[in-house]
Every structure is written in C-alpha cells, then in structure tokens.
Design an enzyme around this catalytic site. Structure first.
Site, PDB file in Angstrom:
ATOM      1  N   HIS A 144      22.413   4.729  31.737  1.00 37.10           N
ATOM      2  CA  HIS A 144      23.160   5.988  31.548  1.00 37.10           C
ATOM      3  C   HIS A 144      24.376   5.721  30.673  1.00 37.10           C
ATOM      4  O   HIS A 144      25.063   4.733  30.898  1.00 37.10           O
ATOM      5  CB  HIS A 144      23.606   6.537  32.903  1.00 37.10           C
ATOM      6  CG  HIS A 144      24.492   7.739  32.769  1.00 37.10           C
ATOM      7  ND1 HIS A 144      23.995   8.989  32.455  1.00 37.10           N
ATOM      8  CD2 HIS A 144      25.847   7.874  32.853  1.00 37.10           C
ATOM      9  CE1 HIS A 144      24.996   9.853  32.381  1.00 37.10           C
ATOM     10  NE2 HIS A 144      26.128   9.193  32.610  1.00 37.10           N
TER      11      HIS A 144
ATOM     12  N   GLY B  27       0.802  -1.232   0.000  1.00 36.70           N
ATOM     13  CA  GLY B  27       0.000   0.000   0.000  1.00 36.70           C
ATOM     14  C   GLY B  27       0.826   1.268   0.000  1.00 36.70           C
ATOM     15  O   GLY B  27       2.008   1.277  -0.371  1.00 36.70           O
TER      16      GLY B  27
ATOM     17  N   THR C 234      -8.735   0.005   1.827  1.00 41.02           N
ATOM     18  CA  THR C 234      -8.309   0.652   0.577  1.00 41.02           C
ATOM     19  C   THR C 234      -7.586   1.977   0.790  1.00 41.02           C
ATOM     20  O   THR C 234      -7.207   2.633  -0.183  1.00 41.02           O
ATOM     21  CB  THR C 234      -9.520   0.851  -0.355  1.00 41.02           C
ATOM     22  OG1 THR C 234     -10.585   1.442   0.404  1.00 41.02           O
ATOM     23  CG2 THR C 234      -9.998  -0.465  -0.932  1.00 41.02           C
TER      24      THR C 234
END
Ligand code: FAD
Ligand code: NAI
Length: 498
Positions: free
Chosen positions: A476, A69, A173
């Site tokens: 750290h 997509g 879609t």
C-alpha cells in the site's frame, strides 16, 4: 613489346585477383547448420538464441539491415517510445498545473521526438546484434528462400547469393499491414502504422480506420499532441476482441481526455487524396454516406501473415487462403518434417510475446525437449492511457461456453494510489468459477495495467482462486491493490474500499 612482357605477370595477377573477388561475390558457399531461422523478429531472434543456448549450430537470415523485425523496428518499441513522449507532453499541458507545476511556452519539437524514437529503436536493434555475437549465431543479410527442405538460398540486395544447409528450418517471417482492396495506401497521406511512426509535424486532423490496438495507440499519440483524431470502426465497439466493458470504458475516457471522435458501426467505402487533404468516405449504420477530411488517414484494419518470396511451393507448403497463415501442427511443425513456423506468420494472436514463447518452444522441441505453451494465458495489452490489459476468458466467452462464474470489480476512483496520481479512470474485473473460485479471467483498464496484468497471469498459471489473490498481501499504496479488491469482490462480495 618488352614493356608489355614485363607488365604481363602483374596484369595476370591483377586479373586473377579480380576474378577471385567476383567468384567470392557470387559464390554458393554451403554452410551447414542444425537450425536456420528465417526472420529476426521476436519469434526468430528468441528462437535462435534458445537454439544456440541448447548447443545447436544456428544461423539467422534477415532481409532488413537491422535485426528485431516489426516489433523492434516499426512496431512495439517505436510506438511505445512515441506513446511515452506524447504522454509527457499531454500531462505537461493538461495536468501539471493541478500538481502545482507551471510551464510557459510548452511546444512540441516533433523532429526531436522522432529522433529520440529512432535512437530507442537503434539501441534495441543493436542489442540483438550483440546477443547474436554473444551466442555465436551466424547472421546473413538477404531474403531467405527454400531450394529444398534442407537448403536455404540467401539472396542479397546486390543479387549475389549464398546457400545454407539446415537440418531444421524455423520460418519466422512475421506479418505486414492489411490493405483494404478499395483503398490504396500511398504511404504519404493514406498511410500504415509504419509511416505513422515518422510524421515530422503535428497534423491538425487525422482519420484512423480501425478502432483496434494500432488505431487507438497511434491515434492516442497524435491526439495527445493536439491532433483532432477521428476513429472509424466497422464494429459496434473498439478493441472488440477484449472484454466488452474495457472497450466501453476506453472509448469514454479517450473521448473525455483526448477529444477523440468515434464513428462506430461505420463501413469505410473509400479514400481519396487531393494535395495535402485526404477525404475518407464511410456508410453509417443506417446506410447514409458521410465523408471526413483530414491531413492524414491511418489504415489500421489488422495485419496479414507474410510468407512471400519464401518459395514455399518448392517444399509443398500451401498457405491458408484467408489471412495467408502457414498451417502448423501442435508442435508448430509444418506439413514438412523439420520445417517449423512461429509468430505472426502462423495462427493465433499477433503479439511479440506469443512469438517469443513460440521461438523458445520450437528450439526446445528441436533439441528433443517437451516444452509447453499455455495459449489460454497470453495477455493482451493496449498501451493507451489508461492502459488496457486482459488475460483468460472474457464475460462474453464464459457466457458462450455456458460456464457459471462470479464477477468482482473495483474502480480506480476508489484507489488511494490512483487518487494521488490523478489516474482515477478505469477498473479491474476478476472473473472466477462459480463453484471452484478458480480465476478464469482478469480484465483491467487503468494506470500501469500493462505491468499489473503479469500478477494475474502468474496467479492463473498456478490456478489460483480469487480468494488466493484476495488473501495475498499487496503493498500500500499501489495500483495492484485494485486487483486484490476486485478479487475480494469476486470471492464473497467483500471488497473493503467500496
Ligand atoms: P516480425 O517481427 O514481423 O519479424 C519478421 C522478420 O522477418 C522481419 O524482420 C522481416 O524483414 C523478416 N523476413 C520476412 N521474410 C523474410 C525472408 N524471406 N527472408 C529474410 N527475412 C525475412 N506486439 C506486442 O506484443 N506488443 C506491442 O506493444 C506491439 N506493438 C505493435 C505496434 C505496431 C505499430 C505494430 C505494427 C505491431 C505491434 N505489435 C506488438 C505486434 C508485434 O510487432 C508482432 O506480433 C511481432 O513483431 C511478431 O513477431 P515475428 O517474429 O512473428 O515477426
Ligand atoms: P486489430 O485487429 O487490433 O484491429 C483492427 C480493427 O479494424 C478491428 O476493430 C476491425 O473491426 C476494424 N476494421 C477492419 N476492417 C475495417 C473497415 N473496413 N472499416 C473500419 N474498421 C475496420 O488490428 P490492428 O490494430 O491493425 O493491429 C494489428 C495487430 O498488431 C493486432 O493483431 C495486434 O495484435 C498487433 N498489435 C499489438 C499491439 C499491442 O500488443 N499493444 C499494438 C499494436 C499492434
């Protein structure tokens, strides 16, 4: 004659084979599925994989040649590939000498940068093909449309069709760029994000219409490569939906580090192209008209749900007039039983991770489970540098809702890790309920904020208090210590390093 008689059986057989071939090409195969997913973006492909995992016979219909997509092909992935490349260039050009690294003749090879981006896209889309095969998901290339609620017609590029029977359908879609009615996009000089991912040279100048996520990410790509970028934004602030402090700081930093110009509160009135020059006109907040000339104009004013060609009228679904979204209920089911919709095509944030979670949600719903999505805790990220990331309620929303809250923030300029990497712009802000100390929102702008926000999302999913975060040991030196410090500041105004 004898010759014809001898050849006739062969001719007939060839004709029969040809007819069979034609018939196959136009055949209306009726394959049966538990679920047919229309669209293979992050919503569709994740939904399909989850359906298959749950034992449902699943097919995906995708009209493009590659899966994934918008996100994989022309969205998240290619934009991040270009953001990474351009960030390397910008650092090499502007910060390497401070690190004691001297480079000569630094140049951008735009063709190679685009080729690498295309390769990254290809690797990702091929990954979906692999996952579909692995999960035994059938895929069909073509436009999917409803014949009725249980029948999907797949129309291929050559006009041939196939028919799929489905007990359930998931519409995924997606969306497409919104166009301004008075500003036609010619895809050459007046372009959308899709074309902006493929410019083959570094433009000298660029106007970006819209100071939202796309405008600032793609604007950053080109500004880092040396383009003079001007952003024209209708609202008084950029990334206007996020906590106001973030937009203010981002605008300051983008102007300082990349020389980006911002035309805030400006209303674009038009754009015209002459040769290789675009002229954008806009009205200032005082109503005066200005014009800006550039090599390219990117129109990035939002995206509109995409449901054209689905034949929704055949099953009685009407899209919303504004935004064209498909209406769904709390189970993401449309007004038609067994037809679901997810991702950009429905209401809510247009984000890949939201679409993915909805894909999983619908698959599990179809399989009879009772899934849940916490829509209050969908993080939003802007991949500029510094990165911006946010989850939960903003200060503006808390005020609007009348919720009493405490705010604690910590600037990166006080972080040892940020000093070491020269990433001292930005801050982290923790908002917690004034009475219970529950974290209600975390908003950050700074190095690797996109990754750091996950800690805040998890903390909030478990309904952590600011003190819970403050008392959790953070390694750290890391950027994450800024979150601990902001939580300390919110807990009892007891940050250590400021
Ligand atoms: P889409 O990804 O749009 O997929 C829909 C698919 O359906 C498409 O492949 C389309 O071809 C297909 N289709 C449509 N109609 C039919 C039909 N009738 N038949 C067959 N197939 C059909 N989001 C983030 O979370 N993070 C980011 O960093 C990010 N960056 C982005 C950068 C850009 C430049 C853009 C444009 C978007 C970005 N987004 C990002 C947004 C993200 O891409 C979308 O939210 C996401 O892709 C939506 O997923 P979806 O599955 O709903 O739809
Ligand atoms: P957006 O909604 O983020 O920003 C659009 C901007 O354009 C807004 O600030 C709006 O005020 C402005 N605008 C609208 N009309 C205008 C006009 N006429 N003149 C000037 N400014 C105008 O939309 P954008 O940037 O197009 O992105 C679309 C979608 O894609 C977003 O919803 C986002 O969720 C998604 N996306 C997400 C990314 C991420 O998660 N990092 C990256 C890129 C896109």
């Amino acid at each position: 004659m004898a010759m014809i008689a001898r050849l006739l059986p062969n001719l007939l057989s060839a004709f029969r084979l040809f007819s069979l071939h034609l018939a196959n090409q136009n055949s209306q195969k009726n394959m049966q599925y538990d679920v047919v997913v229309i669209g293979s973006g992050p919503g569709g492909y994740v939904g399909a994989i989850r359906c298959a995992q749950l034992g449902l016979k699943t097919a995906v219909v995708e009209k493009y040649k590659t899966f994934g997509g918008t996100c994989l092909n022309v969205g998240c992935i290619p934009s991040k590939a270009l953001l990474d490349s351009s960030e390397h260039f910008h650092n090499a050009a502007h910060t390497f000498t401070t690190h004691g690294i001297n480079l000569k003749d630094l140049k951008v090879d735009m063709k190679q940068m685009i080729a690498r981006k295309d390769d990254v896209v290809a690797q990702n889309t091929a990954g979906i093909t692999y996952l579909f095969k692995k999960n035994k998901i059938d895929s069909f290339e073509g436009v999917g449309s409803f014949v009725d609620k249980n029948t999907i017609l797949v129309t291929k590029a050559d006009g041939t069709t196939e028919t799929l029977s489905a007990k359930n359908v998931i519409i995924a879609t997606g969306s497409k760029p919104t166009a301004l009615p008075f500003l036609p996009i010619d895809k050459k000089r007046i372009i959308t994000s899709t074309e902006a991912l493929n410019i083959k040279e570094v433009p000298k100048t660029m106007v970006v219409i819209g100071g939202g996520v796309i405008g600032l990410e793609l604007g950053s790509v080109y500004a880092r490569l040396g383009t003079k970028v001007s952003v024209v934004e209708f609202l008084p602030s950029i990334i206007g939906t996020m906590d106001a402090g973030l937009g203010k700081e981002l605008q300051r930093v983008l102007k300082k580090t990349l020389g980006m110009e911002f035309y805030m509160g400006h209303k674009v009135t038009g754009a015209t192209t002459k040769g290789k020059t675009v002229t954008v006109t806009a009205d200032t907040p005082k109503g005066e008209s200005i014009s800006l000339e550039a090599d390219y104009c990117i129109v990035a004013v939002g995206r509109t749900a995409y449901s054209e060609g689905l034949g929704l009228d055949k099953i009685g679904i009407t899209v919303e007039e504004r935004g064209k979204k498909i209406p769904v209920n709390e189970h993401l089911e449309t007004s038609v039983k067994g037809v679901y919709a997810i991702g950009d095509v429905i209401t809510g944030a247009m984000l890949a991770h939201k679409a993915e979670d909805e894909g999983t949600y619908v698959a599990e719903t179809i399989a009879g489970q009772k899934p849940h999505i916490n829509y209050n805790l969908i993080p939003g990220v802007v991949y500029t540098w510094p990165e911006v990331a946010s989850v939960g309620l903003t200060e503006e929303q808390l005020k609007e809702k009348g919720i009493k809250y405490k705010a604690g923030s910590f600037p990166f300029k006080a972080s040892g890790r940020a000093k070491a990497s020269m990433d001292t712009d930005g801050f982290i802000k923790v908002l917690a309920d004034a009475a219970t100390d529950e974290v209600l929102g975390v908003h950050m702008i700074g190095p690797r904020a996109a990754d750091m926000i996950a800690e805040a999302v998890i903390a909030m999913e478990f309904r952590a208090s600011a003190e819970d975060i403050a008392r959790t040991c953070h390694a750290h030196p890391t950027y994450t210590e800024a979150l601990k410090e902001a939580a300390l500041a919110a807990t009892d105004n007891r940050a250590i390093h400021i």
